[in-house]
Design an enzyme around this catalytic site. Structure first.
Site, short mmCIF file in Angstrom:
data_model
loop_
_atom_site.label_atom_id
_atom_site.label_comp_id
_atom_site.label_asym_id
_atom_site.label_seq_id
_atom_site.Cartn_x
_atom_site.Cartn_y
_atom_site.Cartn_z
N LYS A 138 20.59 76.01 -13.98
CA LYS A 138 21.66 75.23 -14.61
C LYS A 138 21.43 74.98 -16.10
O LYS A 138 22.36 74.70 -16.85
CB LYS A 138 21.87 73.90 -13.89
CG LYS A 138 22.56 74.08 -12.55
CD LYS A 138 23.66 73.06 -12.34
CE LYS A 138 24.46 73.35 -11.09
NZ LYS A 138 23.62 73.50 -9.87
N GLU A 161 26.52 80.69 1.24
CA GLU A 161 26.76 79.25 1.34
C GLU A 161 26.05 78.65 2.54
O GLU A 161 25.74 79.36 3.49
CB GLU A 161 28.25 79.01 1.64
CG GLU A 161 29.15 79.15 0.49
CD GLU A 161 30.56 78.85 0.95
OE1 GLU A 161 31.19 78.02 0.31
OE2 GLU A 161 31.02 79.44 1.96
N TYR A 173 14.42 63.02 -19.70
CA TYR A 173 14.91 64.01 -20.66
C TYR A 173 15.76 63.37 -21.75
O TYR A 173 16.37 64.06 -22.56
CB TYR A 173 15.72 65.10 -19.95
CG TYR A 173 14.89 66.05 -19.14
CD1 TYR A 173 13.81 66.74 -19.70
CD2 TYR A 173 15.19 66.30 -17.81
CE1 TYR A 173 13.06 67.62 -18.94
CE2 TYR A 173 14.44 67.19 -17.04
CZ TYR A 173 13.37 67.84 -17.62
OH TYR A 173 12.63 68.72 -16.88
N GLN A 232 20.12 66.95 -15.17
CA GLN A 232 18.90 67.24 -15.93
C GLN A 232 19.12 68.35 -16.94
O GLN A 232 18.59 68.33 -18.05
CB GLN A 232 17.77 67.59 -14.97
CG GLN A 232 17.36 66.39 -14.12
CD GLN A 232 16.44 66.78 -12.97
OE1 GLN A 232 15.38 67.32 -13.18
NE2 GLN A 232 16.88 66.51 -11.76
N SER A 259 7.47 91.08 -3.27
CA SER A 259 6.58 90.74 -2.16
C SER A 259 6.56 91.90 -1.19
O SER A 259 7.61 92.30 -0.67
CB SER A 259 7.11 89.48 -1.45
OG SER A 259 6.67 89.44 -0.11
N SER A 300 17.48 80.07 -6.94
CA SER A 300 18.23 79.32 -7.96
C SER A 300 17.49 78.10 -8.52
O SER A 300 17.78 77.67 -9.63
CB SER A 300 19.58 78.90 -7.39
OG SER A 300 19.39 78.11 -6.23
N ASP A 351 21.46 98.05 -5.51
CA ASP A 351 22.45 98.40 -4.49
C ASP A 351 23.16 97.15 -3.97
O ASP A 351 24.31 97.21 -3.55
CB ASP A 351 21.77 99.09 -3.30
CG ASP A 351 21.10 100.39 -3.73
OD1 ASP A 351 21.77 101.21 -4.39
OD2 ASP A 351 19.89 100.56 -3.46
N SER A 369 24.16 63.90 -9.92
CA SER A 369 22.89 63.27 -9.58
C SER A 369 21.86 64.37 -9.35
O SER A 369 20.76 64.13 -8.92
CB SER A 369 23.04 62.42 -8.32
OG SER A 369 23.61 63.19 -7.30
N GLY A 392 27.69 77.33 -4.58
CA GLY A 392 28.15 75.95 -4.43
C GLY A 392 29.59 75.92 -4.93
O GLY A 392 30.53 76.25 -4.22
N GLY A 393 29.76 75.54 -6.21
CA GLY A 393 31.08 75.60 -6.82
C GLY A 393 31.40 76.96 -7.41
O GLY A 393 32.54 77.22 -7.81
N GLY A 417 29.09 74.19 5.32
CA GLY A 417 30.14 74.00 4.31
C GLY A 417 30.58 75.34 3.76
O GLY A 417 30.29 75.68 2.62
N ASP A 460 33.38 76.56 2.68
CA ASP A 460 34.70 76.55 2.04
C ASP A 460 34.89 77.79 1.16
O ASP A 460 36.00 78.32 1.06
CB ASP A 460 34.87 75.30 1.18
CG ASP A 460 33.84 75.22 0.09
OD1 ASP A 460 32.66 74.98 0.42
OD2 ASP A 460 34.17 75.43 -1.09
#
Ligand SMILES: *Cc1c(COP(=O)(O)O)cnc(C)c1O
Length: 335
Positions: free
Chosen positions: A68, A219, A130, A98, A43, A319, A187, A93, A194-195, A223, A225
Site C-alpha cells: 500500500k 478473495e 509514522y 500506515q 522455493s 501483499s 504464464d 485502521s 480486496g477493493g 466474502g 463479492d
C-alpha cells in the site's frame, strides 16, 4: 493488446480517469528511491509441490510492511502546493493508514487518519508512530463520509481512498512491473483482492509486459463479492465478511477498479481461512517469512490448482506482513 472496455460499464467521466499502463510506468519513476524494490523469492518445495516455477513477489518486505505504500506515495507525490499545505485525510485502521501516514511524513505534509474507536491499539500506535494525526469516531453512531467531507471542507484536506483512485491503482501496479521486469514473462499471475487496487494495477502491468499471462484475483471465500461482480458484470455489495484476511474485508469493488478487472483479469478464485493458515505456516517454516493472512490469499489459490499450473511460470504476490505476532503464533499453533 489493450482490450476495449465494455461501454455499458462506464460513463464518460470514468473513461477519462481510468489509469493505463503509462500511469503505472510514471508511478514507478515517481516512487523510485522512496519505495523498496522488493525481493522476488523462490522455493524448491513450492516448485515441487506444484510442478511449476513459482516467483513470489515479497511486498511483506515493502516499507511499512505492505504494497500500500506504493499507491499512497504515488498519490501524495502528485499533490499541488495548496493540497500539500492542507494535507491528506484517509479512513483506515489497516495498512492504508500506515501507508498514508508514512508517505505524508516523507513528503513533509500533514496526515489525518480517521479510525474507528475499536481499532486495534497496535494499529493506532503504528499510525501515530509514522507521524499521523489520528481522529477516532464511533462507527455505530457516526457517518464517516460526513467526517471526511467536514475535514476536507473545513481544513482543506484531500481525501485519498484505499483503492478506488487512479493514482492509487497506478502505484500498486508497480510491484508487478518490477516482478516481470526481473523474472521475465509469466504464464499465470495470482493477486489477492480486496477493493481491487492491487489487482487492477497488477493487471495493467501484466497485460502490457506479459500479454499472454493469465491474471487471477483471489478473495476470501467468506466474502466473494469480487467473484460475483466479475461473473455478473456489475458491482455486487455484501456485508463485511467474517475472515482472518482483514485486508480483504471490503464490501464491494470500486468504480475505477471494477472496469479494469472486468477487462483485463481472466478469473477470480477464493481461499478459505484454513487454507490461509496453511500458507502462513508454509511461509514461516519453509521460507522464514512472516506473512499476514491476507498476504497468503494468492498462494492459497495457486496451491489448490496444481493440474492447471503444471510446467508453468507463475507469479504470486505476497501483499503484506503486518500481523500481531501473538496472533501469528496462535494461528500457527491452532489456539
Ligand atoms: C489492502 C490490502 C489488500 C487488498 O488490496 P486492494 O487493493 O484493496 O484489493 C491485500 N493485502 C494486504 C496486505 C492489504 O493491505
Amino acid at each position: 493488446m489493450v482490450r476495449p472496455i465494455r461501454p455499458a460499464l462506464l460513463n464518460d467521466r470514468l473513461m477519462l480517469t481510468l489509469p493505463t499502463y503509462l500511469d503505472v510506468a510514471a508511478a514507478a519513476e515517481r516512487i523510485a528511491g522512496k519505495a523498496h524494490k522488493t525481493p522476488v523469492m523462490t522455493s524448491r518445495t513450492a516448485d515441487e509441490e506444484l510442478g511449476a516455477k513459482i516467483f513470489f513477489k515479497c511486498e511483506n518486505f515493502q516499507r511499512m510492511g505492505a504494497f500500500k505504500f506504493r499507491g499512497a506515495m504515488n498519490a501524495l507525490s502528485q499533490f499541488d502546493d495548496k493540497q500539500r499545505r492542507g494535507g491528506v485525510v484517509a479512513f483506515s485502521s489497516g495498512n492504508h493508514a500506515q501507508a498514508i501516514a508514512l508517505s505524508a511524513k516523507l513528503l513533509g505534509m500533514p496526515a489525518t487518519i480517521v479510525m474507528p474507536l475499536d481499532a486495534p491499539a497496535v494499529k493506532i500506535a503504528a499510525t501515530k508512530g509514522y507521524g499521523g494525526n489520528v481522529v477516532m469516531y464511533d462507527r455505530y453512531t457516526v457517518d464517516r463520509e460526513q467526517i471526511g467531507r467536514e475535514l476536507a471542507e473545513k481544513h482543506g484536506m484531500t481525501l485519498i481512498p484505499p483503492y478506488d483512485h487512479p493514482h492509487v491503482i497506478a502505484g500498486q501496479g508497480t510491484a508487478v512491473k518490477e516482478l516481470i521486469e526481473e523474472v521475465g514473462e509469466l504464464d499465470a499471475l495470482f493477486v489477492c483482492l480486496g477493493g481491487g487496487g492491487l489487482l487492477a494495477g497488477s493487471a495493467l502491468a501484466a497485460r502490457q509486459l506479459s500479454p499472454h499471462c493469465k491474471i487471477y484475483g483471489v478473495e476470501p471465500r467468506a466474502g466473494n463479492d469480487g467473484q460475483q461482480s466479475f461473473r455478473s458484470g456489475s458491482i455486487v455489495h455484501i456485508d463485511t465478511p467474517a475472515t482472518i484476511a482483514d485486508g480483504a474485508q471490503t464490501q464491494h469493488l470500486g468504480q475505477h477498479t471494477f472496469p479494469i478487472i472486468q477487462r483485463d483479469v481472466d478469473d477470480i478464485f477464493t481461499a478459505t481461512d484454513t487454507e490461509l493458515v496453511a500458507c502462513m505456516r508454509f511461509f514461516a517454516e519453509r521460507m522464514k517469512m512472516v506473512v499476514e493472512p491476507t498476504g497468503c490469499l494468492a498462494f492459497a489459490a495457486a496451491r489448490a490448482m496444481p493440474d492447471m499450473l503444471k510446467g508453468k511460470r507463475v507469479g504470486v504476490i505476497i501483499s503484506g506482513g503486518n500481523v500481531d505476532i501473538q496472533r501469528f503464533g496462535q494461528f500457527l499453533t491452532g489456539d
